[in-house]
Design a protein around this motif. Structure first.
Motif, PDB file in Angstrom:
ATOM      1  N   PRO A 210       3.772  14.371   3.073  1.00 14.85           N
ATOM      2  CA  PRO A 210       3.882  13.084   3.760  1.00 14.85           C
ATOM      3  C   PRO A 210       3.794  11.905   2.795  1.00 14.85           C
ATOM      4  O   PRO A 210       3.131  11.982   1.761  1.00 14.85           O
ATOM      5  CB  PRO A 210       2.675  13.102   4.704  1.00 14.85           C
ATOM      6  N   ARG A 211       4.474  10.801   3.138  1.00 15.66           N
ATOM      7  CA  ARG A 211       4.428   9.563   2.365  1.00 15.66           C
ATOM      8  C   ARG A 211       4.388   8.381   3.333  1.00 15.66           C
ATOM      9  O   ARG A 211       5.092   8.381   4.348  1.00 15.66           O
ATOM     10  CB  ARG A 211       5.655   9.425   1.449  1.00 15.66           C
ATOM     11  N   LEU A 212       3.587   7.372   2.990  1.00 13.90           N
ATOM     12  CA  LEU A 212       3.451   6.205   3.852  1.00 13.90           C
ATOM     13  C   LEU A 212       3.341   4.952   2.996  1.00 13.90           C
ATOM     14  O   LEU A 212       2.535   4.907   2.054  1.00 13.90           O
ATOM     15  CB  LEU A 212       2.210   6.338   4.741  1.00 13.90           C
ATOM     16  N   ASN A 213       4.150   3.940   3.303  1.00 15.01           N
ATOM     17  CA  ASN A 213       4.139   2.667   2.580  1.00 15.01           C
ATOM     18  C   ASN A 213       4.015   1.508   3.565  1.00 15.01           C
ATOM     19  O   ASN A 213       4.695   1.493   4.593  1.00 15.01           O
ATOM     20  CB  ASN A 213       5.432   2.465   1.777  1.00 15.01           C
TER      21      ASN A 213
ATOM     22  N   HIS B  13       0.861  -1.181   0.000  1.00 13.72           N
ATOM     23  CA  HIS B  13       0.000   0.000   0.000  1.00 13.72           C
ATOM     24  C   HIS B  13       0.899   1.232   0.000  1.00 13.72           C
ATOM     25  O   HIS B  13       1.815   1.337   0.827  1.00 13.72           O
ATOM     26  CB  HIS B  13      -0.899   0.036   1.233  1.00 13.72           C
ATOM     27  N   ARG B  14       0.629   2.180  -0.900  1.00 16.86           N
ATOM     28  CA  ARG B  14       1.405   3.416  -0.973  1.00 16.86           C
ATOM     29  C   ARG B  14       0.468   4.610  -0.924  1.00 16.86           C
ATOM     30  O   ARG B  14      -0.521   4.675  -1.655  1.00 16.86           O
ATOM     31  CB  ARG B  14       2.212   3.500  -2.271  1.00 16.86           C
ATOM     32  N   LEU B  15       0.769   5.555  -0.039  1.00 16.35           N
ATOM     33  CA  LEU B  15       0.025   6.801   0.036  1.00 16.35           C
ATOM     34  C   LEU B  15       1.007   7.957  -0.084  1.00 16.35           C
ATOM     35  O   LEU B  15       2.024   7.997   0.617  1.00 16.35           O
ATOM     36  CB  LEU B  15      -0.755   6.917   1.349  1.00 16.35           C
ATOM     37  N   ASN B  16       0.683   8.911  -0.957  1.00 20.76           N
ATOM     38  CA  ASN B  16       1.506  10.100  -1.157  1.00 20.76           C
ATOM     39  C   ASN B  16       0.611  11.334  -1.158  1.00 20.76           C
ATOM     40  O   ASN B  16      -0.445  11.336  -1.812  1.00 20.76           O
ATOM     41  CB  ASN B  16       2.246  10.031  -2.500  1.00 20.76           C
TER      42      ASN B  16
END
Length: 958
Positions: free
Chosen positions: A397-400, A377-380
């Protein structure tokens, strides 16, 4: 007499100084929409002397609607003209009475008159150089109606796409923007595959500076090669995309699509994909931290890009991209991407190790079968808040997240040159890894009243966590020949369960202040602090046969390791800009403290401090005719990773052990490059050339110990005869030189585009084998040729050739020096004829010469399809495709290191046929009734995106 000469010299100096000053005046301004006062991006601004037949000069407005002209003459009348699609032209005559004249805000009003269709026939300029941006006109490159942006850019000089990796002018493209905004994070290949070529107006290639460097005008070395897709003005509102589904022999299937909803500044795109035919739709972030340690000799997630995973892969993915403006101050972009892949691969590997004695060279051959499932899952997000004209805030922000499961079975055999066996293994293992990575950048920027005086503050945070479980069962055999075949055989068995855990926290920040000291000069002061803490541990348990469970802790294979870096960095820079010349000069003072502590199986500490001076320099020349020259030099350091520092044995392959080195020092790298380009409307060709040179001190390289007899290591582990232990060390003498030349020219009589590329690479890789230094020198010459059609949208074809000649020389054994050659010849055609009939075919011949025995091959991959378009506007298409018609598909790679030469073959997808239905959605220019006064809001900002970094004019620039 001397007095007269001195007077003459003084008069001439004053005269030329006055002329130079008189020709250094400038005009600037800002172009906005008259209704909503939003910036008009990419508007053409022309300035010419107000006399008959005067030749104008052109620029385009940047992302803030700003423009400027320099090198003008005082006391001279100029005609200023601003034009943009769907707006009335703006013209004004001014006389420069000062060195700098600001026209202020220029408001463009919408042209609402209904005009009859006008057909303009003429030659479209294919390529132009605008400042530091290379701009391609999409109209100069004809593609078929179903083409993607990826198909389009491959026709452009110096741009290639290979296995999902995009390169431009010899450099890897790390970002692709759409009208200056991020699209699906940093996934370049996904963006290019998702957008149809028909919405593209221009393609811009440039080095995008970081947000902070773009603001100050000083290059901080964190720039990225970037492509910006400028969409057509009449394609900025509507819905477009395609969906498809297909099924074929051997239960092969594919389904998916992408749909985009553009409404001015609001843009929503949805993508989906499901297949088992190797259509892979992920980036390196999807394999974050679960494929290896990240050091040399270990697997790195950066090696995996879209479409580059070996074997046969089934993919299920979904993505969502969103971009919008809220009022005049807030702009938001964000994306979410989910990917789940299942991969099966069968691989054969052949390695020859360079040893000091010719008769002791070792050969290792391995056959393996692996399977893996990876979910990611990748959120940018990016939020830009323009508080007021002087202050802005950017939050990124970035979250993987990821979850990886894998299993493998391999057999390996080590032999001497005469065929005598040394050792062998049968190895089975399974792995389960989970992890996440979070990062956030916060940037505040402030401009003072005095032009060029700025201050910016950047704060960044990084968090990562990974944990894994591994089961290993390996049967290991050791041979002793003593002149007789297999005189004795000894074996042992490894049966273990391992738990690994690692986490890290990094907090950093910097503050930068710029101050103008003259009309052409500007100073920069900067200070930064970074603190990084990481922890890694491994517990390995052997099978306890008494209890039939894993309860016996193996202390030699277990470890607990803490690591901390503290970096202070302060610097001073100077920037000069005048007319066509600009230069940056600076130096940073950096102090890095490294503290490492191993807590198990025994307690050791490492406390080191590194002090460095890091100079940087850049000189740029840009002519008004499109010639550009740039040379730069920069020094930098890089720290060893925690896996490289962690002194614990990894026995995933008991015949090939790896371990870290807690005494590693940081690398010190010097980078020098030169770039030269020619482009412009006045030239029938384009030329790009570059040379990169990198020299590294304390390079982190591999040291390999190959036991000639059973050897007990300092850790207490026995390295059996023929087995290998690889660990990182610091060595000087690492060099990497790359050169690249790209030439592009349209052949108008034949309606073709010609692109020619030439490159030369040199790599000097130091290493250590059995404590003997070895230097592997690799020379590679590459040649590429592409002929692409510009006939019509109905007939699109491309013919290309690529060849690589490699020369390998190593210092330990010159008799093992090797030359090998690879080449590829490719042809593609897409022909639409009659009432919607479509024929597509591509053929690719690959040839390998000079590789190991059994690896020299010549094979041809041929795919072809025939289809029929139907429904309204040919929106539907039914197509039958046959893949690998000749049943010759193959996969071969060669890898040359400072320790060994390796040849690898992988399992590939073989012949199958598939019937596919595709529906294409095209609905542009629709607008709710009664809302014509807001046409500008729906059409969005048109035109290009200009990089305002070095040589540009950010708020901190001139």
């Amino acid at each position: 007499m001397k007095r007269y000469i001195s007077s003459a010299v003084l008069i001439l100096a004053l005269l030329f100084g006055s002329l130079a000053q008189a020709q250094n005046a400038q005009i600037s301004g800002t172009v906005v929409d008259s209704l909503n006062r939003s910036a008009v991006v990419g508007a053409y601004v022309a300035v010419s002397r107000n006399v008959p037949d005067a030749k104008p000069e052109y620029v385009t407005t940047d992302v803030n609607g700003k423009f400027s002209f320099t090198g003008l003459s005082k006391e001279t009348a100029y005609l200023v003209k601003v034009t943009y699609l769907s707006y009335k032209d703006f013209t004004k005559i001014i006389t420069l009475t000062s060195e700098s004249q600001d026209l202020g805000t220029i408001q463009l009003t919408e042209a609402v008159a209904n005009l009859k269709e006008v057909k303009v026939i003429g030659q479209v300029t294919a390529m132009e150089q605008k400042g530091d941006t290379t701009q391609f006109n999409a109209a100069a490159f004809k593609t078929n109606p179903d083409a993607t942006t990826e198909d389009l850019i491959q026709k452009m000089p110096g741009i290639t796409v290979t296995n999902g990796t995009v390169t431009a002018h010899g450099e890897t493209v790390n970002r692709v923007l759409v009208d200056g905004k991020p699209f699906f994070g940093d996934d370049a290949a996904l963006t290019l595959k998702s957008l149809p070529a028909e919405i593209v107006d221009k393609i811009e290639v440039f080095d995008k500076l970081s947000d902070q460097a773009q603001f100050t005008g000083f290059d901080d070395g964190n720039g990225q090669k970037t492509i910006n897709i400028v969409t057509k003005a009449d394609r900025k509102m509507g819905q477009f995309g395609k969906v498809f589904a297909g099924y074929g022999l051997d239960n092969r299937y594919q389904a998916g699509g992408n749909v985009s909803f553009f409404k001015g500044d609001q843009r929503i795109s949805v993508i989906g994909l499901s297949n088992n035919i190797n259509m892979q739709n992920f980036s390196g972030q999807d394999l974050l931290g679960v494929t290896g340690g990240g050091g040399r000799g270990g697997g790195s997630s950066g090696n995996f890009m879209v479409g580059n995973q070996s074997g046969i892969t089934g993919t299920n993915s979904f993505g969502l991209n969103y971009a919008n403006k809220f009022g005049k101050k807030v702009e938001v972009t964000g994306s979410y991407f989910f990917n789940r892949t299942g991969n099966v691969n069968e691989q054969t590997t052949s390695q020859e190790y360079f040893l000091a004695q010719a008769d002791s060279n070792q050969f290792y051959n391995e056959a393996s079968r692996t399977s893996s499932t990876n979910a990611n899952h990748r959120l940018n997000f990016r939020v830009e808040y323009n508080i007021d004209p002087k202050n802005s805030l950017i939050v990124t922000p970035r979250l993987n997240f990821q979850d990886n499961q894998s299993g493998s079975f391999k057999t390996g055999l080590t032999t001497l040159a005469n065929g005598s066996k040394i050792n062998g293994l049968d190895n089975t293992q399974s792995n389960l890894n989970k992890g996440y990575n979070f990062s956030n950048d916060l940037l505040f920027r402030h401009s003072f009243e005095k032009k060029g005086r700025t201050i910016s503050l950047n704060v960044n945070t990084q968090l990562n966590d990974r944990n894994g479980t591994r089961n290993l069962y390996s049967r290991n055999l050791y041979y002793a020949n003593f002149g007789l075949p297999e005189f004795s055989v000894r074996g042992d068995t490894t049966d273990q369960l391992s738990y690994t855990y690692s986490d890290g926290v990094t907090l950093g920040g910097n503050v930068i202040y710029t101050e103008p000291i003259s009309k052409t000069g500007q100073l920069q002061l900067n200070y930064g602090l970074t603190v990084s803490n990481s922890n890694s541990s491994r517990e390995t348990f052997n099978m306890s046969f008494d209890e039939n469970t894993y309860t016996d802790l193996d202390t030699l294979l277990s470890n607990n390791f803490d690591n901390r870096y503290v970096t202070n960095r302060a610097g001073l820079g100077y920037r000069y800009r005048k007319n066509s010349w600009s230069a940056n000069l600076g130096v940073d003072f950096q102090n890095t403290g490294l503290y490492s502590q191993q807590l198990a199986p025994y307690n050791t500490k490492v406390d080191q401090s590194f002090t460095n001076f890091l100079p940087n320099f850049m000189l740029t020349y840009r002519s008004k005719t499109g010639t550009q020259f740039r040379t730069s030099f920069r020094s930098s350091t890089s720290q060893p990773s925690i896996s490289q520092l962690q002194n614990v044995i990894d026995n995933s392959n008991p015949l090939s052990l790896t371990a870290g080195n807690p005494n590693l020092k940081q690398e010190y790298r010097n980078m020098f490059n030169v770039r030269y380009s020619l482009a412009g409307a006045a030239r029938p060709y384009s030329l790009n050339a570059m040379v990169f040179l990198t020299q590294t001190n304390n390079a982190i390289v591999n040291s390999t110990i190959i036991a000639q007899e059973p050897t007990t290591l300092p850790s207490g582990i026995v390295l059996e005869r023929g087995a290998r232990l690889t660990s990182p060390i610091n060595v000087d003498g690492s060099w990497n030189a790359r050169s690249f030349l790209a030439y592009g020219k349209p052949i108008a009589p034949l309606k073709l585009n010609l692109n020619v590329t030439t490159g030369f690479n040199y790599v000097r890789s130091p290493g250590m084998i059995n404590n003997v230094p070895n230097f592997s020198n690799t020379y590679a010459v590459s040649q590429g040729l592409v002929l692409s059609s510009n006939v019509s949208e109905k007939l699109d074809f491309t013919v290309s050739y690529s060849g690589n000649y490699n020369i390998v020389r190593n210092s330990i054994q010159p008799n093992l020096n090797n030359n090998y050659y690879t080449q590829g010849v490719t042809g593609r055609v897409n022909w639409i004829f009659g009432k919607g009939f479509v024929v597509q075919s591509d053929i690719n011949n690959q040839s390998y010469r000079g590789l190991g025995e059994g690896f020299n091959q010549n094979f041809t991959l041929w795919n072809a399809s025939v289809g029929k378009k139907f429904l309204k506007n040919n929106a539907g298409e039914l197509k039958l495709t046959v893949f690998d018609i000749l049943k010759q598909n193959n996969s071969i790679t060669r890898n040359v290191t400072e320790t060994y030469v390796q040849d690898v073959t992988n399992r590939v997808l073989t012949q199958y046929a598939m019937l596919t239905f595709t529906y294409t959605l095209k609905n542009f220019g629709k607008m709710p009734s009664g809302d014509s006064n807001r046409r500008r809001d729906y059409e969005g900002e048109g035109g290009g995106f200009r990089n305002r970094g070095d040589g540009g004019r950010g708020p901190g620039g001139f």
